[in-house]
Design a protein around this motif. Structure first.
Motif, mmCIF file in Angstrom:
data_model
loop_
_atom_site.group_PDB
_atom_site.id
_atom_site.type_symbol
_atom_site.label_atom_id
_atom_site.label_comp_id
_atom_site.label_asym_id
_atom_site.label_seq_id
_atom_site.Cartn_x
_atom_site.Cartn_y
_atom_site.Cartn_z
ATOM 1 N N ILE A 76 19.182 0.319 0.856
ATOM 2 C CA ILE A 76 19.672 0.037 -0.497
ATOM 3 C C ILE A 76 19.520 1.278 -1.375
ATOM 4 O O ILE A 76 20.421 1.642 -2.125
ATOM 5 N N ALA A 117 22.514 3.121 -3.188
ATOM 6 C CA ALA A 117 22.444 3.354 -4.639
ATOM 7 C C ALA A 117 22.527 4.844 -4.949
ATOM 8 O O ALA A 117 23.123 5.248 -5.947
ATOM 9 N N ILE A 170 28.679 3.824 -12.901
ATOM 10 C CA ILE A 170 28.606 2.357 -12.879
ATOM 11 C C ILE A 170 28.712 1.797 -14.299
ATOM 12 O O ILE A 170 29.384 0.803 -14.543
ATOM 13 N N LEU A 185 19.267 -5.126 -14.809
ATOM 14 C CA LEU A 185 19.337 -4.004 -13.870
ATOM 15 C C LEU A 185 19.959 -4.438 -12.541
ATOM 16 O O LEU A 185 20.667 -3.675 -11.885
ATOM 17 N N HIS A 186 19.700 -5.692 -12.164
ATOM 18 C CA HIS A 186 20.243 -6.195 -10.893
ATOM 19 C C HIS A 186 21.766 -6.237 -10.908
ATOM 20 O O HIS A 186 22.398 -6.108 -9.862
ATOM 21 N N LEU A 191 23.776 -4.098 -11.865
ATOM 22 C CA LEU A 191 24.312 -2.814 -11.415
ATOM 23 C C LEU A 191 24.390 -2.765 -9.894
ATOM 24 O O LEU A 191 25.092 -1.916 -9.328
ATOM 25 N N LEU A 192 23.654 -3.658 -9.244
ATOM 26 C CA LEU A 192 23.639 -3.625 -7.774
ATOM 27 C C LEU A 192 24.798 -4.423 -7.171
ATOM 28 O O LEU A 192 25.168 -4.198 -6.024
ATOM 29 N N TYR A 193 25.362 -5.351 -7.954
ATOM 30 C CA TYR A 193 26.435 -6.172 -7.395
ATOM 31 C C TYR A 193 27.657 -5.364 -6.952
ATOM 32 O O TYR A 193 28.198 -5.609 -5.874
ATOM 33 N N LEU A 220 27.675 -2.487 -5.798
ATOM 34 C CA LEU A 220 27.285 -1.831 -4.553
ATOM 35 C C LEU A 220 27.383 -2.781 -3.378
ATOM 36 O O LEU A 220 27.724 -2.391 -2.270
ATOM 37 N N MET A 221 27.055 -4.042 -3.634
ATOM 38 C CA MET A 221 27.129 -5.024 -2.552
ATOM 39 C C MET A 221 28.572 -5.156 -2.100
ATOM 40 O O MET A 221 28.867 -5.158 -0.906
ATOM 41 N N ILE A 244 16.683 -7.766 -5.795
ATOM 42 C CA ILE A 244 17.549 -8.271 -6.867
ATOM 43 C C ILE A 244 16.697 -9.027 -7.894
ATOM 44 O O ILE A 244 16.875 -8.899 -9.101
ATOM 45 N N ALA A 256 14.694 -6.502 -9.909
ATOM 46 C CA ALA A 256 15.605 -5.768 -10.802
ATOM 47 C C ALA A 256 16.042 -6.665 -11.958
ATOM 48 O O ALA A 256 16.209 -6.208 -13.086
ATOM 49 N N GLY A 257 16.209 -7.962 -11.669
ATOM 50 C CA GLY A 257 16.661 -8.905 -12.689
ATOM 51 C C GLY A 257 15.653 -9.096 -13.803
ATOM 52 O O GLY A 257 15.965 -9.667 -14.841
ATOM 53 N N PHE A 285 14.315 -6.628 -15.361
ATOM 54 C CA PHE A 285 14.418 -5.482 -16.265
ATOM 55 C C PHE A 285 15.850 -5.377 -16.778
ATOM 56 O O PHE A 285 16.789 -5.713 -16.072
ATOM 57 N N THR A 286 15.998 -4.896 -17.999
ATOM 58 C CA THR A 286 17.347 -4.652 -18.499
ATOM 59 C C THR A 286 17.671 -3.178 -18.327
ATOM 60 O O THR A 286 16.783 -2.331 -18.291
ATOM 61 N N VAL A 287 18.957 -2.905 -18.206
ATOM 62 C CA VAL A 287 19.413 -1.534 -18.032
ATOM 63 C C VAL A 287 18.953 -0.673 -19.208
ATOM 64 O O VAL A 287 18.437 0.430 -19.027
ATOM 65 N N LEU A 298 21.898 6.200 -9.249
ATOM 66 C CA LEU A 298 21.563 4.787 -9.483
ATOM 67 C C LEU A 298 20.232 4.422 -8.824
ATOM 68 O O LEU A 298 19.471 3.607 -9.334
ATOM 69 N N HIS A 299 19.939 5.066 -7.689
ATOM 70 C CA HIS A 299 18.687 4.772 -6.983
ATOM 71 C C HIS A 299 17.463 5.159 -7.814
ATOM 72 O O HIS A 299 16.405 4.571 -7.661
#
Lengths: 389, 389
Positions: free
Chosen positions: A129, A133, A141, A159-160, A162-164, A166-167, B130, B133-134, B136-138, B159-160
């Motif tokens: 991951i 990322a 993004i 923050l999660h 931003l990962l969608y 990528l999925m 996920i 990450a959820g 935390f906010t961006v 992003l990583h």
């Protein structure tokens, strides 16, 4: 279906040149199509892309239904995105079955490759991951329209989230997708797939985006939650009636996207509109064509006859739901009792809009006491009737 | 060591009240300290916090050395962060051994709990990530000084990189940390741990941040790459000489942070400085104190004597490395041959700065041909000598 039809209604192709080359190569291409397992009901809006997939499948390519079950099993941990409910395995399976039952009205499912992204995401390691990322920058993004808008408006982005993208990108890599098709609202995610494929050394998928179908209100994109949709499993009568309710401005787009008219036949329709033909007649033709696609010619004719006798000739329908009820009701409560409204405020709105008739007389008095009697007919809107038995 | 010493030199505590309560509770607390496995060399800057850990350990609490091996095994996939090289398991093990060998000069390692974060991160599932990450906010992550600065300056952020603070936060959750200590540069990451613990229902760790030690240049934070550091395993002579080279403004901070002087003794030093005592004498005292901490009293006295005879009395040192060499050299090449410079440009810089003497005569001519002869003494900077044999 003619080959060129698969591309009608297209909004954008990235890139056209390379897509044409691949289509002409004679190779069997892998066409990725993402299916949202939280939305098992297929309406004409979804069907637009599915007819394109059917055409591609008939051209000999492999259509892949990619079911995003892993994402759905996670849900949204921030609890902010209520459109992404958490589903159990059983619910996903049930939704997938419902979906496939409907999709089989359009596509030959025996030729479709069905995949679930839990296949790879349940096994993926943290370092994979991080690696994925690392192939994206934060700014690229955050450029996505809805993210940048939300950040600008100080609406939190988890923050999660931003990962969608990528999925979805990783899905393309795993499937070795040659072409991904979708609505224009999927542009960002589909392009992310293209980026990631490039970065891991795959030939990047071609991106084919279709216009989103506007709903029967003629304003918003077709969606169940806005109640401006036509489901592909609706009865021929309901489908016919809903098509007849679209505004005239939608006649041409619906002929193209829903009735699958080619350019030549569209030209005829355009000519008829321009020469002042009654739009109602064109809508009847359109409704016939659409009903035929999902039912058959006979049903289409019957639906038309029923519609004409009910609305054009202003007759009450022969058949309507019968309800056992008696006593005195406030009109709002009566509507809720019948299921015509789900809340007091909805009932009030319907009455105030003049959508409610009792025994063919419009009632706009919110507090009117209604003495319910046998044989009484309550009409709400144009097509909903109840008879008291 | 007195209990109150553990907190001297502190920059910030979050929160003081709750920290005091926990320390007074009589419970054995878990003190988290992150160790970077890419940096096995401990200098006085790192030692600041380690002396605090020693004090906490002697107060009966559990000090945890958390080795971020998982992050290090991943490295930085974007290749932008060269300070995070990819290390193999063997290298990490070797670095950890080097680190512990040095740390044992300060702490009783038998009482330290050593953990590696691969313990949890090698097993973590995508949905767990996920979920984390959820929480935390961006915008909260992008608030971090270096991220916001880079985005403002249009310097890419991978992003990583946004995931690294989460990893450090998850470490705190896994370790059930009561207190995390670190330098002020770790503020953001340590606070993220506090946030995440709160969100998963743990009592959030107290955060204790210490000032970063300024290096021997008196300007930048002590670091090996800036060559302004004093390693804790350096020889007593080298350590003594380096302390003598600090600017006067560093005398007090070094007495506090490196010589571990308490407030009472600091007051005396402050008084001596104010009353016009020669700073050189105070630095000699400081150097003695620091050398004693890492060597012993005898070595400290010898180092002092050697220093005095070499510099104050301007004598050449009795002992210096002897090199077998003969023939004619360009001066730059001679410096490289001796190992005094690692590149032509470094050699050039040293010569141009006037740092090079041959038989006590300064040479600034880059191209001067040097006829090397037996007994010749080459001096580079203040403390590096070679004698030709």
């Amino acid at each position: 279906m003619q080959d060129n039809l698969w591309i009608s209604g297209v909004n954008e192709i990235i890139s056209k040149e390379s897509l044409d080359k691949r289509l002409k190569s004679g190779k069997k291409l892998r066409i990725k199509f993402g299916v949202d397992p939280t939305r098992p009901d297929i309406h004409l809006g979804h069907a637009v892309v599915m007819w394109k997939l059917k055409a591609l499948s008939e051209m000999g390519h492999t259509v892949i239904f990619l079911i995003g079950d892993y994402t759905t099993k996670i849900g949204d941990p921030s609890g902010r995105n209520t459109t992404r409910p958490i589903l159990s395995d059983a619910e996903i399976k049930k939704n997938a079955k419902t979906y496939f039952d409907q999709a089989s009205k359009i596509l030959d499912l025996k030729k479709v490759e069905v995949r679930y992204n839990s296949e790879w995401f349940s096994k993926i390691k943290f370092n994979d991951i991080i690696n994925i990322a690392g192939k994206f920058t934060v700014s690229s993004i955050l450029e996505r329209d809805d993210f940048s808008k939300r950040l600008k408006d100080n609406v939190e982005v988890g923050l999660h989230e931003l990962l969608y993208p990528l999925m979805q990108a990783q899905d393309s890599v795993e499937l070795k997708s040659d072409i991904e098709v979708g609505g224009t609202d999927q542009r960002f995610n589909i392009l992310a797939g293209r980026e990631l494929q490039k970065k891991v050394g795959q030939v990047p998928q071609e991106v084919v985006l279709f216009d989103l179908l506007i709903g029967t209100d003629g304003k918003n994109k077709m969606s169940k939650s806005l109640d401006n949709y036509i489901g592909i499993t609706e009865s021929s009568e309901s489908m016919f009636g809903k098509v007849m309710s679209i505004p005239d401005s939608m006649i041409l787009p619906y002929f193209e996207l829903c009735a699958l008219y080619d350019e030549k036949r569209l030209k005829t329709v355009r000519g008829e509109l321009d020469s002042g033909k009654n739009p109602r007649d064109l809508k009847e033709k359109l409704a016939m064509e659409i009903v035929k696609l999902y039912h058959d010619e006979k049903s289409a004719t019957e639906a038309k006859d029923a519609f004409v006798s009910q609305f054009r000739d202003k007759k009450l329908p022969d058949i309507m739901p019968e309800v056992e009820l008696s006593g005195n009701y406030e009109l709002t409560l009566l509507l809720i009792e019948l299921g015509a409204a789900t809340s007091n405020s909805e009932a009030r709105r319907l009455i105030e809009q003049g959508a409610v008739k009792i025994d063919e007389a419009k009632i706009t008095d919110l507090k009117a006491p209604i003495a319910v009697h046998k044989g009484m007919v309550i009409q709400v809107g144009k097509r909903n009737y109840w008879r008291i038995k």
